[in-house]
Design a protein around this motif. Structure first.
Motif, PDB file in Angstrom:
ATOM      1  N   ARG A  63       0.843  -1.200   0.000  1.00 28.99           N
ATOM      2  CA  ARG A  63       0.000   0.000   0.000  1.00 28.99           C
ATOM      3  C   ARG A  63       0.874   1.243   0.000  1.00 28.99           C
ATOM      4  NH1 ARG A  63      -2.715   3.179   4.033  1.00 28.99           N
ATOM      5  NH2 ARG A  63      -4.670   4.033   3.204  1.00 28.99           N
ATOM      6  N   MET A  64       0.444   2.259  -0.727  1.00 28.59           N
ATOM      7  CA  MET A  64       1.206   3.494  -0.834  1.00 28.59           C
ATOM      8  C   MET A  64       0.401   4.633  -0.211  1.00 28.59           C
ATOM      9  SD  MET A  64       3.966   4.995  -1.717  1.00 28.59           S
ATOM     10  CE  MET A  64       4.744   3.714  -2.698  1.00 28.59           C
ATOM     11  N   THR A  65       1.016   5.314   0.747  1.00 31.76           N
ATOM     12  CA  THR A  65       0.419   6.482   1.389  1.00 31.76           C
ATOM     13  C   THR A  65       1.318   7.688   1.169  1.00 31.76           C
ATOM     14  OG1 THR A  65       1.511   5.966   3.492  1.00 31.76           O
ATOM     15  CG2 THR A  65      -0.683   5.028   3.133  1.00 31.76           C
ATOM     16  N   ASN A  66       0.885   8.834   1.679  1.00 37.46           N
ATOM     17  CA  ASN A  66       1.714  10.033   1.546  1.00 37.46           C
ATOM     18  C   ASN A  66       3.041   9.865   2.282  1.00 37.46           C
ATOM     19  OD1 ASN A  66      -0.267  11.295   0.016  1.00 37.46           O
ATOM     20  ND2 ASN A  66      -1.238  12.253   1.796  1.00 37.46           N
ATOM     21  N   GLY A  67       2.997   9.237   3.464  1.00 41.15           N
ATOM     22  CA  GLY A  67       4.220   9.039   4.231  1.00 41.15           C
ATOM     23  C   GLY A  67       5.187   8.087   3.549  1.00 41.15           C
ATOM     24  N   ARG A  68       4.671   6.977   3.008  1.00 41.00           N
ATOM     25  CA  ARG A  68       5.546   6.034   2.323  1.00 41.00           C
ATOM     26  C   ARG A  68       6.087   6.630   1.028  1.00 41.00           C
ATOM     27  NH1 ARG A  68       2.906  -0.052   2.923  1.00 41.00           N
ATOM     28  NH2 ARG A  68       3.020  -0.129   5.222  1.00 41.00           N
ATOM     29  N   SER A  69       5.288   7.409   0.377  1.00 41.44           N
ATOM     30  CA  SER A  69       5.774   8.050  -0.840  1.00 41.44           C
ATOM     31  C   SER A  69       6.888   9.040  -0.524  1.00 41.44           C
ATOM     32  CB  SER A  69       4.617   8.759  -1.542  1.00 41.44           C
ATOM     33  OG  SER A  69       5.059   9.392  -2.725  1.00 41.44           O
ATOM     34  N   GLY A 113      13.939  15.041  -2.102  1.00 36.07           N
ATOM     35  CA  GLY A 113      13.268  13.832  -2.567  1.00 36.07           C
ATOM     36  C   GLY A 113      12.007  13.533  -1.796  1.00 36.07           C
ATOM     37  N   ALA A 114      12.031  13.739  -0.469  1.00 38.47           N
ATOM     38  CA  ALA A 114      10.830  13.515   0.340  1.00 38.47           C
ATOM     39  C   ALA A 114       9.734  14.486  -0.046  1.00 38.47           C
ATOM     40  CB  ALA A 114      11.178  13.638   1.822  1.00 38.47           C
ATOM     41  N   ALA A 115      10.089  15.736  -0.261  1.00 40.01           N
ATOM     42  CA  ALA A 115       9.086  16.730  -0.647  1.00 40.01           C
ATOM     43  C   ALA A 115       8.487  16.404  -2.015  1.00 40.01           C
ATOM     44  CB  ALA A 115       9.709  18.124  -0.649  1.00 40.01           C
ATOM     45  N   PHE A 116       9.335  16.006  -2.933  1.00 46.44           N
ATOM     46  CA  PHE A 116       8.833  15.669  -4.270  1.00 46.44           C
ATOM     47  C   PHE A 116       7.930  14.438  -4.231  1.00 46.44           C
ATOM     48  CE2 PHE A 116       9.265  13.420  -8.319  1.00 46.44           C
ATOM     49  CZ  PHE A 116       8.833  14.403  -9.198  1.00 46.44           C
ATOM     50  N   GLY A 117       8.330  13.393  -3.462  1.00 41.34           N
ATOM     51  CA  GLY A 117       7.490  12.202  -3.367  1.00 41.34           C
ATOM     52  C   GLY A 117       6.159  12.478  -2.706  1.00 41.34           C
ATOM     53  N   PHE A 118       6.148  13.300  -1.669  1.00 41.85           N
ATOM     54  CA  PHE A 118       4.904  13.635  -0.974  1.00 41.85           C
ATOM     55  C   PHE A 118       3.954  14.403  -1.891  1.00 41.85           C
ATOM     56  CE2 PHE A 118       2.306  16.473   1.585  1.00 41.85           C
ATOM     57  CZ  PHE A 118       1.747  15.607   2.513  1.00 41.85           C
ATOM     58  N   ILE A 119       4.484  15.405  -2.583  1.00 40.41           N
ATOM     59  CA  ILE A 119       3.636  16.217  -3.470  1.00 40.41           C
ATOM     60  C   ILE A 119       3.142  15.390  -4.655  1.00 40.41           C
ATOM     61  CG2 ILE A 119       3.612  18.239  -4.972  1.00 40.41           C
ATOM     62  CD1 ILE A 119       5.613  19.542  -3.089  1.00 40.41           C
ATOM     63  N   ASN A 120       3.985  14.542  -5.162  1.00 42.00           N
ATOM     64  CA  ASN A 120       3.596  13.720  -6.318  1.00 42.00           C
ATOM     65  C   ASN A 120       2.447  12.788  -5.962  1.00 42.00           C
ATOM     66  OD1 ASN A 120       3.696  12.612  -8.912  1.00 42.00           O
ATOM     67  ND2 ASN A 120       5.131  11.026  -8.284  1.00 42.00           N
ATOM     68  N   HIS A 121       2.501  12.142  -4.809  1.00 44.96           N
ATOM     69  CA  HIS A 121       1.427  11.246  -4.416  1.00 44.96           C
ATOM     70  C   HIS A 121       0.178  12.011  -3.995  1.00 44.96           C
ATOM     71  CE1 HIS A 121      -0.805   8.419  -1.782  1.00 44.96           C
ATOM     72  NE2 HIS A 121      -0.420   7.538  -2.698  1.00 44.96           N
ATOM     73  N   LEU A 122       0.369  13.206  -3.463  1.00 45.04           N
ATOM     74  CA  LEU A 122      -0.787  14.001  -3.040  1.00 45.04           C
ATOM     75  C   LEU A 122      -1.632  14.419  -4.228  1.00 45.04           C
ATOM     76  CD1 LEU A 122      -2.192  15.376  -0.630  1.00 45.04           C
ATOM     77  CD2 LEU A 122      -0.757  17.385  -1.083  1.00 45.04           C
TER      78      LEU A 122
END
Length: 237
Positions: A63-69, A113-122
């Motif tokens: 499962r993919m969430t904002n935190g995991r992304s 990278g964390a910011a980009f992954g969070f925004i991308n999944h959001l």
């Protein structure tokens, strides 16, 4: 050889005379067959593995969430930042500066990278809340051997027992010479519908006009030519 004499026909079809040696339901079994032939000294350059019934298989890993992304993006950012920091550290004069620069670049890479992954999944809006791996697999794997080496390969496989978990698929009846021209589309058996023809139109009627009578000419007595008296050639008495 003159350049003008070299063949320029690039559309010439190549006929490959290969025969099916064995068929399997998984790639590892076909790979073990080729390994067996190679260990026996068989010229494996005459062997090919052909997969058919291709399909796309996607395996869900979690499962993919904002935190995991964000966590996955941070991991990728750390690697990218560390590589960039080591490249920039080559221009430093001391070892301490090199280490500090690498750590600083890795830290900034993790944050970005964390910011980009969070925004991308959001921005996906919850339409894809899972991670997966995609691969193209085949439903059948055939081991093909050149026709001139087919008997040699069969003799090697007959003398070597196969693994217990190998499922051998029946060889199709159509196995034989591979000819690309044989798979060209052919014309259908049913004839094409005839094109509609224009209906026969009646010939146009021909109007015949009556001939006009010749005008009559009236001759007056003055215009009449007087008759000449008859003469005789005999002498008078």
């Amino acid at each position: 050889m003159d350049m003008a004499d070299m063949p320029t026909n690039l559309d010439a079809q190549v006929v490959v005379d290969r025969r099916v040696l064995s068929g399997y339901d998984n790639y590892l079994a076909a790979q073990r067959t080729v390994d067996t032939l190679s260990d026996a000294g068989f010229p494996v350059e005459n062997v090919a593995i052909v997969g058919s019934d291709l399909k796309l298989e996607e395996t869900v890993t979690g499962r993919m969430t904002n935190g995991r992304s964000a966590l996955a993006g941070a991991g990728s950012g750390v690697i990218f930042g560390a590589v960039a920091g080591m490249f920039l550290g080559l221009f430093t004069s001391t070892t301490l500066s090199f280490v500090v620069l690498v750590l600083w670049a890795a830290l900034w890479g993790a944050v970005m990278g964390a910011a980009f992954g969070f925004i991308n999944h959001l921005f996906t809006g919850g339409k894809r809340d899972f991670a997966s791996r995609s691969a193209i697999v085949a439903g059948r794997y055939d081991v093909l051997v050149t026709a001139s080496h087919l008997d040699h390969a069969r003799a090697i496989l007959d003398g070597t027992p196969g693994p217990a978990d190998t499922v051998v698929v029946e060889v199709p009846q159509s196995a034989g010479t591979y000819d690309p021209a044989a798979v060209q589309p052919t014309a259908p058996d049913h004839p094409f519908p005839s094109q509609p023809t224009a209906p026969d139109l009646p010939a146009p009627e021909r109007t015949i006009t009556p001939e006009r009578p010749a005008p009559t000419r009236t001759i007056t007595p003055e215009q009449a030519v007087p008759a000449q008296p008859a003469t005789s050639d005999s002498p008078r008495p």
